[in-house]
Design an enzyme around this catalytic site. Structure first.
Site, PDB file in Angstrom:
ATOM      1  N   ASN A  78      13.221 -73.316  38.492  1.00  0.00           N
ATOM      2  CA  ASN A  78      14.445 -73.972  38.934  1.00  0.00           C
ATOM      3  C   ASN A  78      15.617 -73.608  38.019  1.00  0.00           C
ATOM      4  O   ASN A  78      15.644 -74.004  36.854  1.00  0.00           O
ATOM      5  CB  ASN A  78      14.236 -75.493  38.931  1.00  0.00           C
ATOM      6  N   GLU A  92      17.973 -92.243  33.452  1.00  0.00           N
ATOM      7  CA  GLU A  92      18.010 -92.764  34.819  1.00  0.00           C
ATOM      8  C   GLU A  92      17.345 -94.136  34.948  1.00  0.00           C
ATOM      9  O   GLU A  92      17.180 -94.645  36.043  1.00  0.00           O
ATOM     10  CB  GLU A  92      17.353 -91.754  35.769  1.00  0.00           C
ATOM     11  N   CYS A 143      14.360 -81.555  38.905  1.00  0.00           N
ATOM     12  CA  CYS A 143      12.926 -81.355  38.712  1.00  0.00           C
ATOM     13  C   CYS A 143      12.351 -82.264  37.621  1.00  0.00           C
ATOM     14  O   CYS A 143      11.136 -82.461  37.570  1.00  0.00           O
ATOM     15  CB  CYS A 143      12.616 -79.885  38.431  1.00  0.00           C
ATOM     16  N   HIS A 144      13.205 -82.854  36.797  1.00  0.00           N
ATOM     17  CA  HIS A 144      12.711 -83.802  35.788  1.00  0.00           C
ATOM     18  C   HIS A 144      12.124 -85.059  36.441  1.00  0.00           C
ATOM     19  O   HIS A 144      11.367 -85.781  35.806  1.00  0.00           O
ATOM     20  CB  HIS A 144      13.823 -84.178  34.803  1.00  0.00           C
ATOM     21  N   TYR A 169       3.900 -84.229  41.772  1.00  0.00           N
ATOM     22  CA  TYR A 169       3.951 -82.906  42.389  1.00  0.00           C
ATOM     23  C   TYR A 169       3.339 -82.965  43.789  1.00  0.00           C
ATOM     24  O   TYR A 169       3.833 -82.338  44.716  1.00  0.00           O
ATOM     25  CB  TYR A 169       3.206 -81.878  41.530  1.00  0.00           C
TER      26      TYR A 169
END
Length: 156
Positions: free
Chosen positions: A111, A146, A119-120, A88
């Protein structure tokens, strides 16, 4: 359709406005004209392929009446590459507000376009995953999709 079920994407013309993550057992609904490009991108993403979602952030910010701060946060978020996680604090710095990392968390909690605005990919400063819309298992699932290593609620 994804391996996790069916998601929902609300759009105004070609501008995505709101995305609900896939859910098992959700029944498909007919897609309106022009939805195929977004559908294809999302299906490729959930198949484990890197995807550039090419969101018109200015139009999105105007549609949601985002503040300049929220717009800067989402712009920084949109630049995060596939397979890369940041804290963050790092995202706050990328948004031009290095001391506003708590406010960044608040902006991300609202979001409406998870996945498209990834945002993950934002985790706590100590590597713990943190929340994800009340469904932290999704955050771990998406980071693993990912190629990131997640174990015991944190990035490894």
């Amino acid at each position: 359709m994804t391996p996790y079920g069916i998601g929902l994407l609300a759009r105004a013309d070609d501008l995505p406005l709101c995305l609900e993550l896939p859910a098992a057992g959700r029944r498909p609904i007919p897609s309106p004209a022009g939805a195929s490009a977004w559908r294809s991108r999302l299906e490729r993403y959930f198949a484990g392929q890197p995807v550039d979602f090419e969101l018109d952030l200015g139009a999105f910010a105007a549609a949601w009446r985002l503040t300049p701060f929220q717009t800067a946060v989402y712009a920084a978020l949109a630049r995060l590459p596939y397979g890369v996680a940041v804290s963050y604090r790092d995202l706050a710095t990328a948004a031009g507000r290095p001391r506003a990392w708590r406010a960044v968390g608040t902006a991300l909690a609202a979001n409406p376009l998870p996945i498209i605005l990834p945002c993950h990919r934002v985790v706590r400063n100590d590597g713990r995953l943190g929340e994800y819309g009340g469904r932290p298992e999704w955050k771990a699932r998406l980071l693993r999709l990912e190629g990131l290593t997640v174990g015991d609620g944190r990035l490894s």
